[in-house]
Design an enzyme around this catalytic site. Sequence first.
Site, PDB file in Angstrom:
ATOM      1  N   LYS A  12       4.314  28.286  36.010  1.00  9.10           N
ATOM      2  CA  LYS A  12       3.984  27.845  37.379  1.00  9.10           C
ATOM      3  C   LYS A  12       3.673  29.017  38.314  1.00  9.10           C
ATOM      4  CE  LYS A  12       4.297  24.600  40.509  1.00  9.10           C
ATOM      5  NZ  LYS A  12       3.101  23.815  40.470  1.00  9.10           N
ATOM      6  N   ASN A  25      -2.301  14.555  41.988  1.00 12.10           N
ATOM      7  CA  ASN A  25      -1.042  15.257  42.270  1.00 12.10           C
ATOM      8  C   ASN A  25      -1.119  15.977  43.602  1.00 12.10           C
ATOM      9  OD1 ASN A  25      -1.247  18.450  41.881  1.00 12.10           O
ATOM     10  ND2 ASN A  25      -2.707  17.482  40.489  1.00 12.10           N
ATOM     11  N   ASN A  46      -4.420  32.679  41.747  1.00 16.25           N
ATOM     12  CA  ASN A  46      -4.682  31.284  42.090  1.00 16.25           C
ATOM     13  C   ASN A  46      -5.332  31.259  43.472  1.00 16.25           C
ATOM     14  OD1 ASN A  46      -4.677  28.605  42.699  1.00 16.25           O
ATOM     15  ND2 ASN A  46      -2.457  28.352  42.672  1.00 16.25           N
ATOM     16  N   CYS A  77      -5.444  28.360  46.687  1.00 15.44           N
ATOM     17  CA  CYS A  77      -4.475  28.073  47.749  1.00 15.44           C
ATOM     18  C   CYS A  77      -5.047  28.487  49.106  1.00 15.44           C
ATOM     19  CB  CYS A  77      -3.142  28.761  47.466  1.00 15.44           C
ATOM     20  SG  CYS A  77      -3.305  30.478  46.986  1.00 15.44           S
TER      21      CYS A  77
HETATM   22  C1  LIG Z   1       2.133  18.904  38.111  1.00 14.82           C
HETATM   23  C2  LIG Z   1       1.061  19.935  38.293  1.00 14.82           C
HETATM   24  C3  LIG Z   1       1.417  21.234  38.687  1.00 14.82           C
HETATM   25  C4  LIG Z   1       0.442  22.207  38.859  1.00 14.82           C
HETATM   26  N1  LIG Z   1       0.810  23.462  39.243  1.00 14.82           N
HETATM   27  C5  LIG Z   1      -0.129  24.431  39.363  1.00 14.82           C
HETATM   28  C6  LIG Z   1       0.247  25.771  39.717  1.00 14.82           C
HETATM   29  O1  LIG Z   1       1.414  26.098  39.921  1.00 14.82           O
HETATM   30  N2  LIG Z   1      -0.736  26.696  39.832  1.00 14.82           N
HETATM   31  C7  LIG Z   1      -2.056  26.398  39.607  1.00 14.82           C
HETATM   32  O2  LIG Z   1      -2.904  27.291  39.721  1.00 14.82           O
HETATM   33  N3  LIG Z   1      -2.442  25.140  39.259  1.00 14.82           N
HETATM   34  C8  LIG Z   1      -1.506  24.163  39.136  1.00 14.82           C
HETATM   35  N4  LIG Z   1      -1.892  22.896  38.788  1.00 14.82           N
HETATM   36  C9  LIG Z   1      -3.314  22.631  38.472  1.00 14.82           C
HETATM   37  C10 LIG Z   1      -3.541  22.641  36.959  1.00 14.82           C
HETATM   38  O3  LIG Z   1      -3.150  23.885  36.415  1.00 14.82           O
HETATM   39  C11 LIG Z   1      -5.029  22.394  36.611  1.00 14.82           C
HETATM   40  O4  LIG Z   1      -5.822  23.439  37.117  1.00 14.82           O
HETATM   41  C12 LIG Z   1      -5.533  21.108  37.201  1.00 14.82           C
HETATM   42  O5  LIG Z   1      -4.621  20.074  36.901  1.00 14.82           O
HETATM   43  C13 LIG Z   1      -6.946  20.762  36.690  1.00 14.82           C
HETATM   44  O6  LIG Z   1      -6.985  20.796  35.292  1.00 14.82           O
HETATM   45  P1  LIG Z   1      -6.942  19.433  34.420  1.00 14.82           P
HETATM   46  O7  LIG Z   1      -8.173  18.676  34.845  1.00 14.82           O
HETATM   47  O8  LIG Z   1      -6.962  19.883  32.999  1.00 14.82           O
HETATM   48  O9  LIG Z   1      -5.673  18.733  34.808  1.00 14.82           O
HETATM   49  C14 LIG Z   1      -0.929  21.897  38.629  1.00 14.82           C
HETATM   50  C15 LIG Z   1      -1.283  20.580  38.225  1.00 14.82           C
HETATM   51  C16 LIG Z   1      -0.307  19.614  38.077  1.00 14.82           C
HETATM   52  C17 LIG Z   1      -0.720  18.217  37.666  1.00 14.82           C
END
Ligand SMILES: Cc1cc2nc3c(=O)[nH]c(=O)nc-3n(C[C@H](O)[C@H](O)[C@H](O)COP(=O)(O)O)c2cc1C
Length: 191
Positions: free
Chosen positions: A16, A40, A98, A101
């Site tokens: 995370k 989310n 990241n 943000c």
């Molecule tokens: C529960 C959850 C927590 C996440 N926490 C982070 C995080 O801490 N840092 C980050 O850069 N992205 C975070 N994301 C984004 C995911 O890493 C990912 O980039 C995003 O879900 C899109 O990819 P996907 O389409 O494969 O889900 C989070 C997503 C979810 C669902």
Amino acid sequence: MDKIIDFNLLGAVIPKSITKYPQRGNQNPRACETKGGMINSIGIQSNGIDYYLKEIVPYYKQYRAPLISSISAESIDEFVEMSEIIGAVPKVSALELNISCPNLKSDGRAFGMSDDVTHHLVSRVRKVTDKPILVKLTPNVTDIRSIALAAEGAGADSLIVANTPLAMAIDIHSRQPKIGNIMGGVIWAGY
Ligand SMILES: Cc1cc2nc3c(=O)[nH]c(=O)nc-3n(C[C@H](O)[C@H](O)[C@H](O)COP(=O)(O)O)c2cc1C
């Protein structure tokens, strides 16, 4: 998580994102199902950089899998400061920036919504670490190509495409968003 999957089978682990100071993240509920999938609104719950260095990094030393640290910051200066500290830790193999943000010291838009800001941020981080830099882009832009090229031109080794697309689910009975916190009048939640 290590009870579900053997981390040593993975090419690398990115836990995370970390913030400089502890922050609670958004109130629950933080996720909700929709017809098309799941949205989310987490708000980056983090115990802060001191806890990360003291507890999280040592925990990952038991695994062969390279540790990639994901950094989330409120300003470019804070990205640089955190990258320098975390980049100097031997167990950390690479840094993920990241940039999805919000830039709270500026206009509140995500860093990765501007090619100039992206270029400036990545160039400054490039100067303080020799570790590989992975830049995690936001999809919430008109043309992601110019941002990707800005990151590459500033010295990024790799791009992560991408963070969460903005989304909203409305509860038709209360007429309110099902999840999400309000920042600058915008409901932040992602698909
Ligand atoms: C529960 C959850 C927590 C996440 N926490 C982070 C995080 O801490 N840092 C980050 O850069 N992205 C975070 N994301 C984004 C995911 O890493 C990912 O980039 C995003 O879900 C899109 O990819 P996907 O389409 O494969 O889900 C989070 C997503 C979810 C669902």
